[in-house]
Design a protein around this motif. Structure first.
Motif, PDB file in Angstrom:
ATOM      1  N   TRP A 137       0.812  -1.217   0.000  1.00 21.94           N
ATOM      2  CA  TRP A 137       0.000   0.000   0.000  1.00 21.94           C
ATOM      3  C   TRP A 137       0.845   1.267   0.000  1.00 21.94           C
ATOM      4  O   TRP A 137       0.403   2.313  -0.491  1.00 21.94           O
ATOM      5  CB  TRP A 137      -0.940  -0.004   1.201  1.00 21.94           C
ATOM      6  CG  TRP A 137      -2.123  -0.895   1.027  1.00 21.94           C
ATOM      7  CD1 TRP A 137      -2.357  -2.087   1.636  1.00 21.94           C
ATOM      8  CD2 TRP A 137      -3.257  -0.668   0.179  1.00 21.94           C
ATOM      9  NE1 TRP A 137      -3.545  -2.624   1.214  1.00 21.94           N
ATOM     10  CE2 TRP A 137      -4.126  -1.776   0.330  1.00 21.94           C
ATOM     11  CE3 TRP A 137      -3.621   0.368  -0.696  1.00 21.94           C
ATOM     12  CZ2 TRP A 137      -5.332  -1.876  -0.367  1.00 21.94           C
ATOM     13  CZ3 TRP A 137      -4.825   0.264  -1.382  1.00 21.94           C
ATOM     14  CH2 TRP A 137      -5.663  -0.845  -1.217  1.00 21.94           C
ATOM     15  N   THR A 202       1.750  -7.647   1.305  1.00 23.84           N
ATOM     16  CA  THR A 202       0.509  -7.139   1.895  1.00 23.84           C
ATOM     17  C   THR A 202       0.010  -8.165   2.903  1.00 23.84           C
ATOM     18  O   THR A 202       0.286  -9.362   2.778  1.00 23.84           O
ATOM     19  CB  THR A 202      -0.572  -6.914   0.818  1.00 23.84           C
ATOM     20  OG1 THR A 202      -0.811  -8.139   0.114  1.00 23.84           O
ATOM     21  CG2 THR A 202      -0.140  -5.838  -0.174  1.00 23.84           C
ATOM     22  N   CYS A 211      -4.095  -2.727  -3.963  1.00 25.51           N
ATOM     23  CA  CYS A 211      -3.154  -1.620  -3.751  1.00 25.51           C
ATOM     24  C   CYS A 211      -2.612  -1.060  -5.064  1.00 25.51           C
ATOM     25  O   CYS A 211      -1.948  -0.023  -5.066  1.00 25.51           O
ATOM     26  CB  CYS A 211      -2.000  -2.070  -2.848  1.00 25.51           C
ATOM     27  SG  CYS A 211      -0.785  -3.160  -3.635  1.00 25.51           S
TER      28      CYS A 211
END
Length: 386
Positions: A137, A202, A211
């Motif tokens: 992210w 992630t 993301c």
């Protein structure tokens, strides 16, 4: 979207971005305060007359103090500004997050594992090794905002994206021109953009795709629980919107001579663990693009001249039976068949084009993709392409 007031850490709803606001980028701690918890603190302090900001987590409080000191009335913090109990609100937030970061006046990147007692550029600095650079992210949180200020573990400013763009390029592989906004994302090949996240992680497997929505300018319904299907949906949406065949040039590359002379040795067999994965046109995850940072698109004219064929527009369409491809195919006398892609490995003087090895599965079956190969120095006799 919900934002926090910087003077009291109270949540306020905005249907569209306010004229001026700050955002926080960070790596989540095991115990982060949620939307509901911050709302609960706000209600409890309303009865006592105390300032809710004094009772939120250190991270939220310090972020509010920093933003207020720089003249911001509101700040966005992803941990507590999204009501995750609402699937509709969560999906909307994830789909619009890149735009919110891009519209922010400043992004504070809090690096909880970085010291302010050393220059960020020295070898093996804590800045270079920060876990912030390994998360999925935070990729969009580095690229989207015009201004990014990096803060140390003590909330001391140690660098900015503008003044450290070359160091950030060294750490992340993202061109300094992209970081500074002088090269727009749409001018960077899909494979190269994928390579930026190939070594990042992630917490949820679906976030490998979610993301990246802003990086490619696409939108997807977010369905937690779908697993790797999310990344396949992302690639299909990219296919529909971006005419870029580097999307299919992921994975290991075979030597061009070995490809044509030792076709069976470079092709995965049914006994191999990667047989199914490498027989697919689309990648199962961003890690497959790890070695694709050097891939670029070429024009139809250059592609046609390279193979001495008439100009041809390659197309890939998602159908209910799979992906329908229209591309030049070349058969070699050794039994190897290549699907030619209008993309190549970036080099100074030479063009190393990418092709996909195809496997024949019978007269009534479609061809399957085998592996990727560079075909820059192939001089074997070949039949006419079709």
């Amino acid at each position: 979207m919900w934002l926090l007031t910087t003077d009291r850490a109270e949540l306020r709803w905005y249907a569209r971005p306010p004229p001026k606001y700050a955002v926080l980028s960070h790596v989540w701690d095991p115990e982060e305060q949620s939307f509901g918890e911050v709302r609960g603190i706000e209600r409890a302090r309303r009865e006592t007359g105390e300032n809710p900001r004094d009772f939120v987590s250190d991270k939220i409080r310090n972020c509010c103090i920093w933003a207020e000191a720089h003249g911001f009335a509101v700040v966005w913090v992803d941990t507590c500004c999204i009501d995750k109990t609402s699937s509709a609100e969560l999906s909307e937030a994830l789909n619009s997050m890149f735009a919110w970061y891009a519209a922010a006046a400043v992004c504070y990147a809090f690096l909880r594992d970085v010291s302010d007692s050393e220059p960020p550029s020295i070898p093996d600095s804590s800045f270079r090794k920060s876990v912030w650079f390994t998360r999925g992210w935070t990729l969009q949180e580095l690229i989207a905002p015009k201004v990014v200020i990096f803060l140390s573990e003590t909330w001391f400013p140690i660098a900015s994206k503008r003044h450290m763009s070359l160091l950030l390029e060294e750490i992340t592989g993202i061109n300094a021109e992209v970081l500074m906004g002088t090269t727009p994302l749409h001018e960077v090949s899909v494979a190269r953009r994928m390579s930026w996240v190939s070594a990042r992680t992630t917490s949820r497997i679906e976030d490998e795709a979610y993301c990246l929505m802003g990086i490619f300018g696409v939108h997807l319904p977010t369905i937690y629980g779908e697993g790797k299907e999310a990344f396949l949906r992302l690639q299909e949406e990219i296919m529909r919107r971006i005419p870029d065949t580097t999307l299919f040039a992921w994975g290991p590359r075979a030597d061009p001579v070995e490809t044509l002379l030792g076709y069976r040795s470079v092709f995965p067999t049914s006994r191999g663990t990667d047989y199914i994965e490498r027989s697919c046109l689309l990648a199962s995850g961003p890690a497959a693009f790890r070695n694709c940072s050097d891939l670029v698109n070429v024009s139809k004219k250059v592609f046609a001249a390279a193979y001495d064929i008439s100009p041809h527009v390659s197309s890939f369409i998602v159908t209910s039976h799979g992906i329908q491809a229209t591309c030049p195919v070349m058969h070699f006398s050794g039994g190897c068949t290549l699907l030619l892609l209008p993309c190549c490995k970036a080099q100074d003087d030479e063009l190393s084009f990418v092709a996909l090895i195809l496997r024949f599965q019978g007269e009534s079956s479609p061809w399957a993709v085998g592996t990727r190969t560079l075909v820059e120095e192939v001089s074997l006799e070949k039949r006419e392409p079709r």
